[in-house]
Scaffold this motif. Structure first.
Motif, PDB file in Angstrom:
ATOM      1  N   UNK A  58       0.818  -1.213   0.000  1.00 48.83           N
ATOM      2  CA  UNK A  58       0.000   0.000   0.000  1.00 48.83           C
ATOM      3  C   UNK A  58       0.854   1.266   0.000  1.00 48.83           C
ATOM      4  N   UNK A  59       1.882   1.288   0.842  1.00 49.75           N
ATOM      5  CA  UNK A  59       2.736   2.480   0.942  1.00 49.75           C
ATOM      6  C   UNK A  59       3.432   2.760  -0.387  1.00 49.75           C
ATOM      7  N   UNK A  60       4.017   1.749  -0.982  1.00 46.84           N
ATOM      8  CA  UNK A  60       4.771   1.968  -2.222  1.00 46.84           C
ATOM      9  C   UNK A  60       3.857   2.278  -3.405  1.00 46.84           C
ATOM     10  N   UNK A  61       2.686   1.648  -3.433  1.00 46.44           N
ATOM     11  CA  UNK A  61       1.724   2.002  -4.479  1.00 46.44           C
ATOM     12  C   UNK A  61       1.355   3.484  -4.380  1.00 46.44           C
ATOM     13  N   UNK A  62       1.017   3.918  -3.168  1.00 44.49           N
ATOM     14  CA  UNK A  62       0.590   5.303  -2.977  1.00 44.49           C
ATOM     15  C   UNK A  62       1.717   6.295  -3.258  1.00 44.49           C
ATOM     16  N   UNK A  63       2.936   5.971  -2.822  1.00 44.97           N
ATOM     17  CA  UNK A  63       4.071   6.868  -3.083  1.00 44.97           C
ATOM     18  C   UNK A  63       4.263   7.060  -4.585  1.00 44.97           C
ATOM     19  N   UNK A  64       4.294   5.961  -5.331  1.00 40.21           N
ATOM     20  CA  UNK A  64       4.492   6.051  -6.783  1.00 40.21           C
ATOM     21  C   UNK A  64       3.351   6.828  -7.440  1.00 40.21           C
ATOM     22  N   UNK A  65       2.143   6.588  -6.975  1.00 44.57           N
ATOM     23  CA  UNK A  65       0.988   7.276  -7.544  1.00 44.57           C
ATOM     24  C   UNK A  65       0.992   8.764  -7.201  1.00 44.57           C
ATOM     25  N   UNK A  66       1.251   9.100  -5.952  1.00 44.53           N
ATOM     26  CA  UNK A  66       1.289  10.504  -5.529  1.00 44.53           C
ATOM     27  C   UNK A  66       2.359  11.284  -6.306  1.00 44.53           C
ATOM     28  N   UNK A  67       3.504  10.640  -6.526  1.00 37.61           N
ATOM     29  CA  UNK A  67       4.600  11.312  -7.230  1.00 37.61           C
ATOM     30  C   UNK A  67       4.207  11.734  -8.650  1.00 37.61           C
ATOM     31  N   UNK A  68       3.224  11.060  -9.229  1.00 37.43           N
ATOM     32  CA  UNK A  68       2.833  11.360 -10.612  1.00 37.43           C
ATOM     33  C   UNK A  68       2.024  12.654 -10.733  1.00 37.43           C
ATOM     34  N   UNK A  69       1.513  13.179  -9.608  1.00 36.89           N
ATOM     35  CA  UNK A  69       0.708  14.409  -9.690  1.00 36.89           C
ATOM     36  C   UNK A  69       0.966  15.420  -8.562  1.00 36.89           C
ATOM     37  N   UNK A  70       1.824  15.097  -7.615  1.00 38.82           N
ATOM     38  CA  UNK A  70       1.955  15.951  -6.436  1.00 38.82           C
ATOM     39  C   UNK A  70       2.464  17.363  -6.760  1.00 38.82           C
ATOM     40  N   UNK A  71       3.246  17.509  -7.806  1.00 38.69           N
ATOM     41  CA  UNK A  71       3.752  18.839  -8.166  1.00 38.69           C
ATOM     42  C   UNK A  71       2.649  19.742  -8.728  1.00 38.69           C
ATOM     43  N   UNK A  72       1.500  19.170  -9.023  1.00 42.41           N
ATOM     44  CA  UNK A  72       0.403  19.945  -9.605  1.00 42.41           C
ATOM     45  C   UNK A  72      -0.560  20.505  -8.561  1.00 42.41           C
ATOM     46  N   UNK A  73      -0.324  20.173  -7.290  1.00 39.25           N
ATOM     47  CA  UNK A  73      -1.236  20.637  -6.236  1.00 39.25           C
ATOM     48  C   UNK A  73      -0.464  21.372  -5.146  1.00 39.25           C
ATOM     49  N   UNK A  74      -1.180  22.246  -4.420  1.00 42.95           N
ATOM     50  CA  UNK A  74      -0.566  22.950  -3.299  1.00 42.95           C
ATOM     51  C   UNK A  74      -0.461  22.054  -2.071  1.00 42.95           C
ATOM     52  N   UNK A  75      -1.413  21.136  -1.917  1.00 45.64           N
ATOM     53  CA  UNK A  75      -1.437  20.306  -0.717  1.00 45.64           C
ATOM     54  C   UNK A  75      -2.300  19.077  -0.942  1.00 45.64           C
ATOM     55  N   UNK A  76      -2.032  18.051  -0.138  1.00 44.45           N
ATOM     56  CA  UNK A  76      -2.928  16.894  -0.025  1.00 44.45           C
ATOM     57  C   UNK A  76      -3.608  17.040   1.332  1.00 44.45           C
ATOM     58  N   UNK A  77      -4.909  17.241   1.340  1.00 49.12           N
ATOM     59  CA  UNK A  77      -5.586  17.436   2.622  1.00 49.12           C
ATOM     60  C   UNK A  77      -6.419  16.202   2.962  1.00 49.12           C
ATOM     61  N   UNK A  78      -6.408  15.871   4.252  1.00 49.39           N
ATOM     62  CA  UNK A  78      -6.996  14.621   4.729  1.00 49.39           C
ATOM     63  C   UNK A  78      -7.890  14.911   5.934  1.00 49.39           C
ATOM     64  N   UNK A  79      -9.173  14.601   5.862  1.00 48.76           N
ATOM     65  CA  UNK A  79     -10.073  14.849   6.997  1.00 48.76           C
ATOM     66  C   UNK A  79     -10.044  13.718   8.022  1.00 48.76           C
ATOM     67  N   UNK A  80      -8.901  13.067   8.153  1.00 47.11           N
ATOM     68  CA  UNK A  80      -8.738  11.896   9.017  1.00 47.11           C
ATOM     69  C   UNK A  80      -7.397  11.960   9.729  1.00 47.11           C
ATOM     70  N   UNK A  81      -7.421  11.963  11.063  1.00 42.61           N
ATOM     71  CA  UNK A  81      -6.185  12.060  11.837  1.00 42.61           C
ATOM     72  C   UNK A  81      -5.281  10.844  11.616  1.00 42.61           C
ATOM     73  N   UNK A  82      -5.851   9.652  11.620  1.00 43.94           N
ATOM     74  CA  UNK A  82      -5.029   8.438  11.518  1.00 43.94           C
ATOM     75  C   UNK A  82      -4.349   8.342  10.157  1.00 43.94           C
ATOM     76  N   UNK A  83      -5.092   8.600   9.085  1.00 40.00           N
ATOM     77  CA  UNK A  83      -4.502   8.549   7.743  1.00 40.00           C
ATOM     78  C   UNK A  83      -3.400   9.592   7.600  1.00 40.00           C
ATOM     79  N   UNK A  84      -3.667  10.790   8.104  1.00 36.24           N
ATOM     80  CA  UNK A  84      -2.683  11.866   8.001  1.00 36.24           C
ATOM     81  C   UNK A  84      -1.416  11.526   8.766  1.00 36.24           C
ATOM     82  N   UNK A  85      -1.559  11.008   9.993  1.00 37.20           N
ATOM     83  CA  UNK A  85      -0.394  10.631  10.798  1.00 37.20           C
ATOM     84  C   UNK A  85       0.377   9.487  10.151  1.00 37.20           C
ATOM     85  N   UNK A  86      -0.355   8.550   9.556  1.00 35.46           N
ATOM     86  CA  UNK A  86       0.298   7.420   8.895  1.00 35.46           C
ATOM     87  C   UNK A  86       1.172   7.907   7.741  1.00 35.46           C
ATOM     88  N   UNK A  87       0.631   8.797   6.901  1.00 39.40           N
ATOM     89  CA  UNK A  87       1.382   9.283   5.750  1.00 39.40           C
ATOM     90  C   UNK A  87       2.485  10.248   6.177  1.00 39.40           C
TER      91      UNK A  87
END
Length: 429
Positions: A239-268
């Motif tokens: 899960x971690x490596x899938x998400x990292x590779x996927x996020x890298x493909x678009x992260x430069x196009x956004x100001x932030x990734x916002x998460x309405x979940x404390x656990x998910x945010x802390x995990x990432x």
């Protein structure tokens, strides 16, 4: 079996005992072996081959709620939660993982299968559950080995959040200010995707009000927290490596990734790097992503005009609200004032006697095999909420929502749970 190096941490524990009064599991069973310094001592012995990882040790190490209360008060900042997370991997390798957990972790890897089963569950769930739409919970009609009849549970929505919206939602605002992209991505989290979908709906509504472009990455998978806290590191790795590779493909196009979940945010933000401590290349990639990851209320309060918009509305909501601080928000990420600041523009807040006390969710194992511990930890929180006389309890965490909703049900306390994002969106109506 490769062991994580626990020796330094064990040697650095001065046995001051400050961790014991705040420890969630120690407050339940008053057993020194399941106090934080007890865990640390036992892990040191395990590292020195003085302790066999038998079923008794397994039972002890699976009793920790991972609430991080001990880390917060420790004068030496010892990461008790991290080393327990690591030893649970050794436990999983030695004893395996229960079939229902393996099934759950399989579904976390396979979004389409999860979507199908969620839809199927929505269609037939009333056969097994009595649904309470207002409280977003349901009572089982009969008992099963894992699910008890008197327990309030979440239930599936008709359509998941990720399937409800297009991938890109444009604000039609072309102006770019201070080199910002005026675009944010939403990482929704599994429970808000399938169960508490109004949280995501509310976040979209707020972002539209702020005239921000919204990107909803459709190939996002679970952050890996349920598997990480259980010791299922093969699933975490996937899960971690899938998400990292996927996020890298678009992260430069956004100001932030916002998460309405404390656990998910802390995990990432933190636990991805903890997990990848011995994989330096992946750890560096995770660290780059974490710089753009925020809990939703923190980013909205610090980077937008939302507070002013709420204040200028002069809208005063009638409900009295009390706020619970999720362990993964205040203790791990220092987020506690931001949701209160936003809510106070329109709501009356009544603080409970100890908003920082763990609600007792504790992860998959705690909610299944050790449910009695979760139940015992939750009842004091329900009593605190009742004492405030609030109509609504809020927290930016779906795990807390599930646990507190059940605790309120068991204690017969008629209080509704809402994510602060939901409350803010209601104030914008």
């Amino acid at each position: 079996m490769e062991k994580f190096d626990y020796t330094t941490i064990s040697d650095d524990c001065v046995k001051c005992g400050k961790c014991k009064p705040v420890c969630t599991i120690f407050n339940i069973n008053q057993d020194e072996t399941t106090s934080p310094r007890g865990f640390i001592d036992l892990l040191g012995a395990y590292k020195r081959d003085e302790l066999e990882l038998d079923k008794n040790a397994k039972d002890i190490f699976e009793s920790c709620f991972l609430c991080t209360n001990c880390v917060e008060v420790c004068p030496n900042d010892l990461p008790t939660d991290m080393i327990i997370e690591q030893v649970r991997s050794d436990i999983a390798q030695k004893y395996g993982i229960a079939w229902y957990k393996r099934l759950f972790f399989f579904l976390l890897r396979h979004r389409k299968t999860m979507d199908f089963l969620s839809k199927l569950g929505w269609m037939f769930q009333t056969c097994a559950l009595k649904v309470n739409e207002k409280k977003k919970s349901a009572l089982p009609r009969f008992s099963l080995p894992i699910v008890k009849k008197d327990r309030a549970l979440p239930y599936a929505d008709s359509k998941s959040f990720l399937n409800k919206y297009p991938e890109n939602i444009s604000s039609n605002k072309k102006e770019i200010i201070d080199s910002k992209k005026n675009k944010v991505a939403i990482f929704i989290g599994c429970m808000s995707n399938y169960t508490y979908t109004k949280t995501g709906d509310s976040l979209v509504k707020i972002l539209k009000k702020l005239e921000l472009d919204i990107f909803i990455p459709k190939k996002q998978l679970c952050c890996g927290a349920p598997a990480y806290f259980t010791g299922a590191f093969d699933t975490v790795d996937f899960l971690v490596k899938h998400n990292i590779e996927y996020f890298e493909s678009w992260i430069d196009d956004v100001d932030a990734i916002i998460i309405p979940e404390a656990t998910c945010s802390a995990m990432i933000n933190q636990d991805w790097e903890h997990y990848l401590h011995n994989q330096p290349e992946w750890k560096e990639r995770a660290a780059k992503i974490s710089k753009k990851v925020y809990m939703a209320t923190k980013w909205l309060e610090n980077n937008t005009e939302l507070k002013d918009i709420l204040a200028k509305s002069n809208k005063k909501m009638n409900e009295l609200v009390t706020y619970h601080d999720p362990c993964h928000a205040k203790k791990m990420q220092g987020v506690w004032q931001e949701p209160r600041t936003l809510l106070q523009q329109n709501y009356n807040l009544q603080e409970m006697s100890d908003s920082n006390r763990c609600c007792g969710f504790g992860g998959v194992t705690m909610q299944t095999e050790k449910y009695d511990f979760a139940k015992a930890a939750g009842l004091p929180k329900a009593a605190m909420i009742k004492e405030t006389k609030a109509q609504i309890v809020s927290a930016e965490c779906s795990a807390c929502r599930m646990q507190i909703t059940n605790s309120l049900h068991l204690a017969d306390v008629d209080v509704q749970f809402k994510n602060p994002i939901e409350l803010i969106a209601e104030a914008l109506d």
